[in-house]
Enzyme design. Structure first.
Site, PDB file in Angstrom:
ATOM      1  N   ASP A   1       1.731   0.345  -4.771  1.00 12.63           N
ATOM      2  CA  ASP A   1       1.565  -0.820  -3.886  1.00 12.63           C
ATOM      3  C   ASP A   1       0.491  -0.609  -2.827  1.00 12.63           C
ATOM      4  OD1 ASP A   1       3.639  -1.925  -5.231  1.00 12.63           O
ATOM      5  OD2 ASP A   1       5.149  -1.509  -3.694  1.00 12.63           O
TER       6      ASP A   1
HETATM    7  P1  NAP Z   1       5.253   2.581  -4.974  1.00 14.93           P
HETATM    8  O1  NAP Z   1       4.479   1.329  -4.833  1.00 14.93           O
HETATM    9  O2  NAP Z   1       6.723   2.490  -4.883  1.00 14.93           O
HETATM   10  O3  NAP Z   1       4.817   3.217  -6.362  1.00 14.93           O
HETATM   11  C1  NAP Z   1       5.220   4.477  -6.732  1.00 14.93           C
HETATM   12  C2  NAP Z   1       4.709   4.708  -8.138  1.00 14.93           C
HETATM   13  O4  NAP Z   1       5.017   6.055  -8.458  1.00 14.93           O
HETATM   14  C3  NAP Z   1       5.407   3.849  -9.167  1.00 14.93           C
HETATM   15  O5  NAP Z   1       4.574   2.818  -9.608  1.00 14.93           O
HETATM   16  C4  NAP Z   1       5.782   4.821 -10.289  1.00 14.93           C
HETATM   17  O6  NAP Z   1       5.179   4.394 -11.526  1.00 14.93           O
HETATM   18  C5  NAP Z   1       5.139   6.132  -9.850  1.00 14.93           C
HETATM   19  N1  NAP Z   1       6.005   7.264 -10.175  1.00 14.93           N
HETATM   20  C6  NAP Z   1       7.322   7.390 -10.003  1.00 14.93           C
HETATM   21  N2  NAP Z   1       7.733   8.571 -10.447  1.00 14.93           N
HETATM   22  C7  NAP Z   1       6.648   9.224 -10.908  1.00 14.93           C
HETATM   23  C8  NAP Z   1       6.446  10.489 -11.490  1.00 14.93           C
HETATM   24  N3  NAP Z   1       7.457  11.342 -11.705  1.00 14.93           N
HETATM   25  N4  NAP Z   1       5.192  10.832 -11.846  1.00 14.93           N
HETATM   26  C9  NAP Z   1       4.164   9.978 -11.663  1.00 14.93           C
HETATM   27  N5  NAP Z   1       4.309   8.773 -11.110  1.00 14.93           N
HETATM   28  C10 NAP Z   1       5.541   8.394 -10.731  1.00 14.93           C
HETATM   29  O7  NAP Z   1       4.817   3.692  -3.915  1.00 14.93           O
HETATM   30  P2  NAP Z   1       3.695   3.680  -2.790  1.00 14.93           P
HETATM   31  O8  NAP Z   1       2.387   3.276  -3.336  1.00 14.93           O
HETATM   32  O9  NAP Z   1       3.828   4.973  -2.109  1.00 14.93           O
HETATM   33  O10 NAP Z   1       4.117   2.530  -1.825  1.00 14.93           O
HETATM   34  C11 NAP Z   1       5.277   2.627  -1.042  1.00 14.93           C
HETATM   35  C12 NAP Z   1       6.047   1.346  -1.117  1.00 14.93           C
HETATM   36  O11 NAP Z   1       7.317   1.571  -0.484  1.00 14.93           O
HETATM   37  C13 NAP Z   1       5.335   0.210  -0.402  1.00 14.93           C
HETATM   38  O12 NAP Z   1       5.542  -1.002  -1.059  1.00 14.93           O
HETATM   39  C14 NAP Z   1       6.051   0.215   0.954  1.00 14.93           C
HETATM   40  O13 NAP Z   1       6.019  -1.045   1.580  1.00 14.93           O
HETATM   41  C15 NAP Z   1       7.460   0.605   0.538  1.00 14.93           C
HETATM   42  N6  NAP Z   1       8.215   1.195   1.664  1.00 14.93           N
HETATM   43  C16 NAP Z   1       7.722   2.277   2.323  1.00 14.93           C
HETATM   44  C17 NAP Z   1       8.382   2.766   3.412  1.00 14.93           C
HETATM   45  C18 NAP Z   1       7.876   3.944   4.217  1.00 14.93           C
HETATM   46  O14 NAP Z   1       8.269   4.114   5.357  1.00 14.93           O
HETATM   47  N7  NAP Z   1       7.038   4.775   3.655  1.00 14.93           N
HETATM   48  C19 NAP Z   1       9.552   2.168   3.834  1.00 14.93           C
HETATM   49  C20 NAP Z   1      10.055   1.102   3.101  1.00 14.93           C
HETATM   50  C21 NAP Z   1       9.374   0.622   2.001  1.00 14.93           C
HETATM   51  P3  NAP Z   1       5.844   4.827 -12.916  1.00 14.93           P
HETATM   52  O15 NAP Z   1       7.251   4.427 -12.865  1.00 14.93           O
HETATM   53  O16 NAP Z   1       5.024   4.114 -13.929  1.00 14.93           O
HETATM   54  O17 NAP Z   1       5.662   6.305 -13.020  1.00 14.93           O
END
Ligand code: NAP
Length: 601
Positions: free
Chosen positions: A529
């Site tokens: 994301d």
């Molecule tokens: P993300 O959008 O959740 O994407 C994580 C990606 O990691 C997934 O598409 C997944 O794809 C991949 N993944 C999972 N396991 C894996 C593995 N073992 N090996 C390789 N890839 C793997 O993560 P992000 O880009 O870090 O974004 C964070 C999201 O969380 C944002 O939308 C944010 O708003 C939300 N959030 C963050 C917080 C905070 O404080 N950090 C709090 C609340 C919400 P596959 O399944 O295809 O592998």
């Protein structure tokens, strides 16, 4: 309004303002340690619990006090240990070269604190009353005075501790000061004139220290979010139990001025206890991470909240009614469960931060009930910290707190997932690890973009190894850290620090975005994301408006993930259909070790 209450309210407000200024100065790099640090400091509820467990208030108070002492000690010991473990990992390249200088400073501070606490304990012991002569009365007064001053000093040390978190360089030192403050407050309270029996205090403190110590020393960094939730739960339980004990000790006959904060303490403490427990269970995978919803859920929850508020008002304005009080506590506990039920696991960090803030308020209320000013100060600091962090997270996700709490976000993931190589939404290119070295021939700059997938795969060490190899080959390596990458504020920073990545190689979003057009390669490791260009271009996307890492501007992009499945927001990533982008499918840890082997050979 009594004089004491008026002073307490002033202290609460001023501590809140001070907390705001201190916490806004904490860099995103240290947001995860900040959460565990405030959690440890909020363990000051221990001072109130010690008195309830050790005084002669009756068997119910002793039992409730004992449980509260156990919970608070767990938080204090576990909180300080895990914060120190995290802070120890944050080093610049220079610190890494000059090794144990930081450890030496730590040892000196610990020795100084032991001497200081020993001196204080001796002083309080000597001043303690030993009979009922007039000299003893004077000594008793002196003890009370000494306790007051020790609390004032403790409060100053907590504030200095939080101030230290404004820079990784001084953060550890600051936390050592805060730990000294906690020791002073606890040792001082052990000489409180109402404490007559130490048996349950000692048992509770030993059990709590063992559990907290075990958690603080052994819990892996990837489990920090659930540990934080669990400790909020324990802290809130302690506040709630002390409130219940105070109510029954006085058979409910309390003035309005005391009953109001007491009601608040047990209600907020009760709902935070179960709400945080649910959050921890969802994050640990013990409960389904999906939002659990049913028709009329929000209306039902609001109705329940109205009944709880009604009971609270009744308890304040009407003559003592223990049954109404018990119903109020029971409903608050149930409400905590129901509040978190419709919230998806991915939204838990915001919920944890909000519950942190509630826990702080419960602590501050306990301070008002016991008229203990240090609890009012720390409760206010904790409350402000949690509230600010949840606001920061909501802002970085471009969502409102209302949407997080009542929006059942995460249900959207019902969107059909694509398998590797499924091109029905556009054309993607995949790549194998052994093809990458040729692409990097002549490259001068690589930006690594870690995300939640790196945490899932525990691939931080693989990332660090590959980066070291690239640096050895003369390539400039930078890490791009999005404020909400992962599932906790500062999540990526802690994991990379654990893998010995110097923090001067980590760049925040605003700093790194101008570098992308010059980067020969953006290597995206499990981030989704936070790299999605739809956030800037597609008005109908749920991500629209969220600031992102502008990975699409790099000359070449390689994405490490297992499939075409969406990330947390449940939307496809347009980046993957960009002609410059290549997908390296597989578990990130596995792919990185293959990549490392290919680069080395
Ligand atoms: P993300 O959008 O959740 O994407 C994580 C990606 O990691 C997934 O598409 C997944 O794809 C991949 N993944 C999972 N396991 C894996 C593995 N073992 N090996 C390789 N890839 C793997 O993560 P992000 O880009 O870090 O974004 C964070 C999201 O969380 C944002 O939308 C944010 O708003 C939300 N959030 C963050 C917080 C905070 O404080 N950090 C709090 C609340 C919400 P596959 O399944 O295809 O592998």
């Amino acid at each position: 309004m009594t004089n004491e209450l008026e002073i307490g309210l002033y202290i609460f407000m001023l501590a809140g303002f001070l907390g705001y200024h201190l916490i806004t100065r904490v860099p995103p790099l240290l947001h995860t340690p900040l959460m565990s640090a405030t959690n440890a400091i909020a363990g000051i509820s221990l001072v109130g619990s010690l008195v309830v467990a050790g005084a002669d208030y009756g068997p119910l108070s002793t039992v409730l006090g004992f449980i509260a002492v156990t919970c608070s000690s767990t938080n204090v010991v576990g909180g300080f240990l895990i914060t120190d473990r995290m802070l120890k990992m944050f080093k610049t390249s220079k610190d890494q070269a000059s090794g144990d200088r930081v450890i030496f400073t730590g040892r000196r501070a610990i020795a100084a604190s032991v001497l200081l606490i020993g001196g204080l304990a001796l002083l309080v012991y000597l001043l303690r009353p030993h009979g009922d002569s007039s000299g003893t009365v004077a000594a008793g007064k002196l003890t009370t005075e000494a306790l007051r001053y020790s609390y004032i000093l403790s409060a100053a040390l907590f504030i200095l501790g939080l101030k230290g978190l404004s820079s990784p360089r001084y953060a550890r030192r600051g936390m050592i000061l805060a730990a000294i403050g906690m020791l002073m407050a606890v040792v001082g309270t052990l000489f409180h004139h109402e404490i007559v029996n130490y048996t349950w205090i000692i048992i509770g403190m030993v059990i709590g220290s063992v559990i907290g110590g075990g958690m603080g020393l052994r819990i892996p960094m990837t489990a920090v979010p659930q540990r934080t939730a669990l400790s909020h739960s324990l802290g809130a339980l302690a506040a709630c139990l002390v409130g219940i004990s105070e109510y029954f000790r006085h058979s409910g006959e309390l003035s309005k001025v005391v009953m109001t904060p007491l009601g608040f303490e047990v209600v907020v403490g009760g709902l935070t206890f179960t709400g945080s427990l649910m959050a921890a269970a969802k994050l640990q995978g013990l409960l389904p991470g999906q939002p659990l919803t049913y028709k009329g859920q929000n209306v039902f929850n609001l109705g329940l909240l109205a009944v709880i508020v009604g009971c609270l008002v009744y308890n304040v304005v009407m003559p003592p009614a223990p049954l109404v009080f018990e119903v109020m506590v029971g409903l608050a506990i149930i409400f905590g469960f129901l509040l978190v039920l419709p919230i998806g696991a991915a939204d838990m960090p915001v919920v944890i931060a909000l519950l942190n803030s509630y826990g702080g308020l419960a602590d501050a209320s306990m301070g008002f009930v016991l008229m203990n000013k240090i609890q009012i100060i720390t409760g206010s600091l904790d409350g402000t910290s949690g509230f600010l962090l949840s606001l920061l997270m909501c802002r970085a996700m471009n969502r409102s707190a209302i949407n997080v709490l009542f929006g059942a976000f995460g249900k959207v993931t019902a969107e059909e997932a694509l398998g590797p190589g499924d091109d029905s939404k556009g054309t993607t290119r995949s790549i194998q690890p052994d093809e990458v070295p040729a692409l990097l021939d002549g490259a001068r700059s690589v930006i690594i973009v870690p995300g939640y997938g790196m945490a899932v795969a525990q691939a931080q060490h693989g990332v660090a190894e590959l980066a070291k190899l690239l640096i050895k080959q003369g390539i400039d390596v930078k890490y791009a850290i999005h404020p909400v990458a992962g599932r906790m504020p500062g999540h990526m920073n802690v994991l990379l620090a654990e893998a010995n990545v110097p923090y001067d190689q980590l760049f925040g979003m605003e700093q790194i975005n101008p570098y992308f057009p010059e980067a020969d390669l953006a290597l995206v490791v499990g981030a989704n994301d936070v790299t999605n260009p739809a956030a800037q271009t597609n008005k109908s996307s749920p991500l629209y408006g969220m600031p992102i890492l502008e990975v699409d501007r790099a000359k070449m992009i390689i994405v490490l993930k297992r499939s075409m499945r969406p990330g947390f927001a449940g939307v496809d990533n347009e980046l993957y259909f960009n002609p410059k982008c290549m997908m390296l499918f597989g578990d990130a840890k596995d792919s990185l070790s293959k990549l490392f082997a290919a680069m080395k050979s």
